[in-house]
Design a protein around this motif. Sequence first.
Motif, PDB file in Angstrom:
ATOM      1  N   VAL A 199     -75.111  81.696  28.623  1.00  0.00           N
ATOM      2  CA  VAL A 199     -75.968  81.894  27.591  1.00  0.00           C
ATOM      3  C   VAL A 199     -76.377  80.370  27.314  1.00  0.00           C
ATOM      4  O   VAL A 199     -77.606  80.133  27.042  1.00  0.00           O
ATOM      5  CB  VAL A 199     -75.308  82.391  26.200  1.00  0.00           C
ATOM      6  CG1 VAL A 199     -75.937  81.825  24.780  1.00  0.00           C
ATOM      7  CG2 VAL A 199     -75.075  83.869  26.328  1.00  0.00           C
ATOM      8  N   ARG A 200     -75.441  79.356  27.190  1.00  0.00           N
ATOM      9  CA  ARG A 200     -75.990  78.095  26.777  1.00  0.00           C
ATOM     10  C   ARG A 200     -76.901  77.550  28.124  1.00  0.00           C
ATOM     11  O   ARG A 200     -77.914  76.675  27.731  1.00  0.00           O
ATOM     12  CB  ARG A 200     -74.628  76.996  26.692  1.00  0.00           C
ATOM     13  CG  ARG A 200     -74.519  76.943  25.182  1.00  0.00           C
ATOM     14  CD  ARG A 200     -73.379  75.842  24.960  1.00  0.00           C
ATOM     15  NE  ARG A 200     -72.274  76.219  25.463  1.00  0.00           N
ATOM     16  CZ  ARG A 200     -71.206  76.682  24.658  1.00  0.00           C
ATOM     17  NH1 ARG A 200     -71.130  76.758  23.268  1.00  0.00           N
ATOM     18  NH2 ARG A 200     -69.948  77.144  25.065  1.00  0.00           N
ATOM     19  N   HIS A 201     -76.432  77.956  29.114  1.00  0.00           N
ATOM     20  CA  HIS A 201     -77.406  77.468  30.239  1.00  0.00           C
ATOM     21  C   HIS A 201     -78.858  78.271  30.122  1.00  0.00           C
ATOM     22  O   HIS A 201     -79.992  77.565  30.172  1.00  0.00           O
ATOM     23  CB  HIS A 201     -77.045  77.966  31.471  1.00  0.00           C
ATOM     24  CG  HIS A 201     -75.388  77.284  31.844  1.00  0.00           C
ATOM     25  ND1 HIS A 201     -75.368  75.922  32.133  1.00  0.00           N
ATOM     26  CD2 HIS A 201     -74.329  77.624  32.025  1.00  0.00           C
ATOM     27  CE1 HIS A 201     -74.035  75.388  32.468  1.00  0.00           C
ATOM     28  NE2 HIS A 201     -73.610  76.528  32.400  1.00  0.00           N
ATOM     29  N   VAL A 202     -78.764  79.473  29.710  1.00  0.00           N
ATOM     30  CA  VAL A 202     -80.208  80.301  29.602  1.00  0.00           C
ATOM     31  C   VAL A 202     -80.948  79.440  28.421  1.00  0.00           C
ATOM     32  O   VAL A 202     -82.160  79.086  28.609  1.00  0.00           O
ATOM     33  CB  VAL A 202     -79.943  81.607  29.143  1.00  0.00           C
ATOM     34  CG1 VAL A 202     -81.328  82.171  28.803  1.00  0.00           C
ATOM     35  CG2 VAL A 202     -79.242  82.364  30.346  1.00  0.00           C
ATOM     36  N   LEU A 203     -80.117  79.106  27.310  1.00  0.00           N
ATOM     37  CA  LEU A 203     -80.935  78.532  26.235  1.00  0.00           C
ATOM     38  C   LEU A 203     -81.681  77.034  26.738  1.00  0.00           C
ATOM     39  O   LEU A 203     -82.897  76.725  26.422  1.00  0.00           O
ATOM     40  CB  LEU A 203     -80.158  78.322  25.128  1.00  0.00           C
ATOM     41  CG  LEU A 203     -79.726  79.647  24.422  1.00  0.00           C
ATOM     42  CD1 LEU A 203     -78.598  79.390  23.229  1.00  0.00           C
ATOM     43  CD2 LEU A 203     -80.769  80.622  23.969  1.00  0.00           C
ATOM     44  N   ARG A 204     -80.868  76.217  27.211  1.00  0.00           N
ATOM     45  CA  ARG A 204     -81.227  75.020  27.851  1.00  0.00           C
ATOM     46  C   ARG A 204     -82.340  75.277  28.693  1.00  0.00           C
ATOM     47  O   ARG A 204     -83.276  74.485  28.650  1.00  0.00           O
ATOM     48  CB  ARG A 204     -79.936  74.185  28.485  1.00  0.00           C
ATOM     49  CG  ARG A 204     -80.342  72.964  29.048  1.00  0.00           C
ATOM     50  CD  ARG A 204     -79.310  72.242  29.805  1.00  0.00           C
ATOM     51  NE  ARG A 204     -77.954  72.143  29.377  1.00  0.00           N
ATOM     52  CZ  ARG A 204     -77.081  73.090  29.451  1.00  0.00           C
ATOM     53  NH1 ARG A 204     -77.015  73.995  30.382  1.00  0.00           N
ATOM     54  NH2 ARG A 204     -75.857  72.643  28.872  1.00  0.00           N
ATOM     55  N   ALA A 205     -82.278  76.139  29.691  1.00  0.00           N
ATOM     56  CA  ALA A 205     -83.097  76.262  30.594  1.00  0.00           C
ATOM     57  C   ALA A 205     -84.777  76.711  29.929  1.00  0.00           C
ATOM     58  O   ALA A 205     -85.541  76.258  30.296  1.00  0.00           O
ATOM     59  CB  ALA A 205     -82.724  77.335  31.736  1.00  0.00           C
ATOM     60  N   ARG A 206     -84.531  77.588  29.092  1.00  0.00           N
ATOM     61  CA  ARG A 206     -85.734  77.774  28.378  1.00  0.00           C
ATOM     62  C   ARG A 206     -86.413  76.779  27.717  1.00  0.00           C
ATOM     63  O   ARG A 206     -87.649  76.535  27.610  1.00  0.00           O
ATOM     64  CB  ARG A 206     -85.430  78.734  27.160  1.00  0.00           C
ATOM     65  CG  ARG A 206     -86.582  79.444  26.571  1.00  0.00           C
ATOM     66  CD  ARG A 206     -86.434  80.457  25.416  1.00  0.00           C
ATOM     67  NE  ARG A 206     -87.576  81.273  25.176  1.00  0.00           N
ATOM     68  CZ  ARG A 206     -88.414  80.805  24.492  1.00  0.00           C
ATOM     69  NH1 ARG A 206     -88.423  79.597  23.861  1.00  0.00           N
ATOM     70  NH2 ARG A 206     -89.493  81.546  23.974  1.00  0.00           N
ATOM     71  N   VAL A 207     -85.630  75.696  26.957  1.00  0.00           N
ATOM     72  CA  VAL A 207     -86.337  74.551  26.481  1.00  0.00           C
ATOM     73  C   VAL A 207     -86.876  73.871  27.512  1.00  0.00           C
ATOM     74  O   VAL A 207     -88.203  73.372  27.383  1.00  0.00           O
ATOM     75  CB  VAL A 207     -85.190  73.573  25.922  1.00  0.00           C
ATOM     76  CG1 VAL A 207     -85.597  72.436  25.349  1.00  0.00           C
ATOM     77  CG2 VAL A 207     -84.611  74.179  24.626  1.00  0.00           C
ATOM     78  N   GLU A 208     -86.305  73.552  28.711  1.00  0.00           N
ATOM     79  CA  GLU A 208     -86.942  72.882  29.744  1.00  0.00           C
ATOM     80  C   GLU A 208     -88.096  73.657  30.663  1.00  0.00           C
ATOM     81  O   GLU A 208     -89.097  72.762  30.879  1.00  0.00           O
ATOM     82  CB  GLU A 208     -85.845  72.450  30.769  1.00  0.00           C
ATOM     83  CG  GLU A 208     -84.779  71.585  30.360  1.00  0.00           C
ATOM     84  CD  GLU A 208     -83.552  71.166  31.063  1.00  0.00           C
ATOM     85  OE1 GLU A 208     -83.488  71.814  31.981  1.00  0.00           O
ATOM     86  OE2 GLU A 208     -82.686  70.234  30.766  1.00  0.00           O
ATOM     87  N   ALA A 209     -88.053  74.585  30.491  1.00  0.00           N
ATOM     88  CA  ALA A 209     -89.295  75.375  30.893  1.00  0.00           C
ATOM     89  C   ALA A 209     -90.417  75.452  30.209  1.00  0.00           C
ATOM     90  O   ALA A 209     -91.528  75.232  30.593  1.00  0.00           O
ATOM     91  CB  ALA A 209     -88.941  77.049  31.238  1.00  0.00           C
ATOM     92  N   VAL A 210     -90.150  75.369  28.694  1.00  0.00           N
ATOM     93  CA  VAL A 210     -91.354  75.423  27.870  1.00  0.00           C
ATOM     94  C   VAL A 210     -91.819  73.985  27.768  1.00  0.00           C
ATOM     95  O   VAL A 210     -93.160  73.865  27.708  1.00  0.00           O
ATOM     96  CB  VAL A 210     -90.615  75.784  26.497  1.00  0.00           C
ATOM     97  CG1 VAL A 210     -92.030  75.516  25.198  1.00  0.00           C
ATOM     98  CG2 VAL A 210     -90.454  77.157  26.348  1.00  0.00           C
ATOM     99  N   ASN A 211     -90.887  72.947  27.905  1.00  0.00           N
ATOM    100  CA  ASN A 211     -91.248  71.567  27.901  1.00  0.00           C
ATOM    101  C   ASN A 211     -92.250  71.340  29.267  1.00  0.00           C
ATOM    102  O   ASN A 211     -93.152  70.402  29.221  1.00  0.00           O
ATOM    103  CB  ASN A 211     -90.159  70.565  27.989  1.00  0.00           C
ATOM    104  CG  ASN A 211     -89.351  70.776  26.628  1.00  0.00           C
ATOM    105  OD1 ASN A 211     -90.189  70.982  25.478  1.00  0.00           O
ATOM    106  ND2 ASN A 211     -88.145  70.006  26.728  1.00  0.00           N
TER     107      ASN A 211
END
Length: 695
Positions: free
Chosen positions: A570-582
């Motif tokens: 989960v935390r990896h998914v949330l982090r990956a989402r931030v970086e994908a949006v960025n």
Amino acid sequence: MEVTCQVRPNRSAGDCFQLNQPHHCPAELTTFFQLPAQSTLLSTSPPSTLNPRMSSSSSDFMLLHRIIRFIAGTAANSFFTEVRVIGEENVPKEGPIIVTATHHNMMLDPAILSVAFPHNRILNYWSKATLFKHPAVAWILYSSGNIPVDRKSKDRQKLFGGTFKALSKGNAVALFPEGTSYTEPRIMQVKDGAAWAALEYSKWKKDHPELANQPGVKIVPAAIVYTNKSKYRSAVVLEFGKAISMEEYEEQFFSSEEGASRAAVKRLSRTIETELVEATINAPDWDTLYAARMARDLLWEGDKSINLDDFVVVSQTLVDLFSNADVVPNFRNIRRHLLAYYSLLQSSHLTNSVLSSLPLPQSLDPNTPATTPSRLYTLAILVRDSLAAIAALPFFFLPMLVHLPVYIMGRIGARLVEEEEETQAQNKITFGLLSSLLIYSSAFFFLWALFLYTPVGALLSAGLLYLFAGYHTRMIDGNYERAKRFVAAWRVLVGVWTPRRFDLSLTALSQFMTPKTPPPNPWVEKARRAASDAEDTLPPRSSSPTDLQLQREPPVKSRSARRPPSRRLVRHVLRARVEAVNALASLFDQLEQAGGQKVIRSSPHLARSFGGSVVPQKVAEGANEIGADSESYEGYRGVKEVVASLRQKGAKIPTLRHGRFEGDWAAALSSEGEESYTTTDEKEELVWVPPSDSN
């Protein structure tokens, strides 16, 4: 399932977006779910002598075909939310036609095509001639909309006899020129069977003066595009192109010059292929397709936020954008972040649309670690969704309980063909349909017994079950997304509450940050030379299934590695989402800062539609397997126009020039301040403008 039609009267033939080998689905299986056979032969017998066993009273009405179509429509209605029909005006209301449809979802393709075909016309599908030997079986096949094709025969009359008779009576024949159902990032092959059948019929008709007053046959391209072909409650776009007349090809086909007939067939096949390519989503490789999908999901966050009329155009525009490796300096890093997020979503069984529906906090500086949603805040989300689910549970509990075996059997059916994406939806529907028949037949006799087995009781029982089925579908549409959001909130809660030491390490996580690609289909023959050339300009990937060479034997299936519990991701998914949006924000910021003259390579039909330029490109000899000519085209669009077009179609483009991402939440790093995946070089490429300076 809602079937809607959209007319596009202002599209030209070139700009209108339309919707052999052994096949995975043997011809012996079911009635009209058959595949085309490729041949070059000709029938010479008159209409009165073709198919003598075919009874006009039984075949013309095609009772079994109508029954099968009703069942197929019911099954499709339970799986898909909508079938959007576009280009209905391109389908002749009468007269002989050959419908050439794309074939990427097994038996669902003929089901969708038959159910939603305009003007309620009956479609006739090719079947193996050997199945018609027994009179009773022949009656069943004819009545269900099948016509015989003897694939092994060298007798022209036997080969196309049934096709010629159907066309001479003004009927519609449907086939799939790709020859097999497959899962690839683009259309891989268009065989010549449809072109041969159409031109041979024109020649056969010319030899029969009694048919002189009848209209000639036309080919109608049909593109069947699924928003997600294996996903429950997804949607379908069925688009018909402008009918192709044979007049342009007949003179060359009738010529006595050596090779003229074959050249005419190749030209017609090339036209069919072009129409189908323009109507579908085609990427040079899987990574490009997945990156474009992830970008589309981030720009249109809701499952139904994108207009189905624009689905193909938007998707192909993004594919074209991510096919330009030199569009921005940090393109490879941008694409890598999108692919990592896409892969982690697959591994965690979460979707971006569901995560975006959770009211989680906005991110701050993308280079500064921030706290994830607090445990109490996430718990509040879960409690809220739980109360909403409990409030609706009394209305949904009974239909959910009754249909629970249907859902279970559907999941089992999909797992049996986990490596074949084009078969998963078929199995889900087939297993679910069989379970539904058992459940509803049992319920019918139970209700009928309560009504003392009276005729009126039978009608009441059938009516009650029909209303119950409709009620279940309506409840599904209202509660399915809520249930997914509830499950997602639970997974986020557990993931946030789980101590960080239980998260997967970055080393262990690496295997889940590369999207899993389907294995190559052994029946796809067309060389992938164009894909190989395109991949030379893209980041390499080991063991990619998009290599030029195909294995002659199917690869040995190995047991897939066990996926970790979602709480560890989960935390990896949330982090990956931030970086994908960025990363996506960085891409569009650089595109908008580019000069007005900057262009990207584009699909030729999109370049023509949006005011771009189209340049002829010479193709190496032998590279073009479909067309008789050696010239193709390459389109170019301005980046400013591309961004403006996406915005006009509803894209919510994130930007680094605002203090937050527009219309977007992004949970940043873990509360323990774990390092980001972003490298030092990548961080330097992102330009952060504080909120106070955004104006």
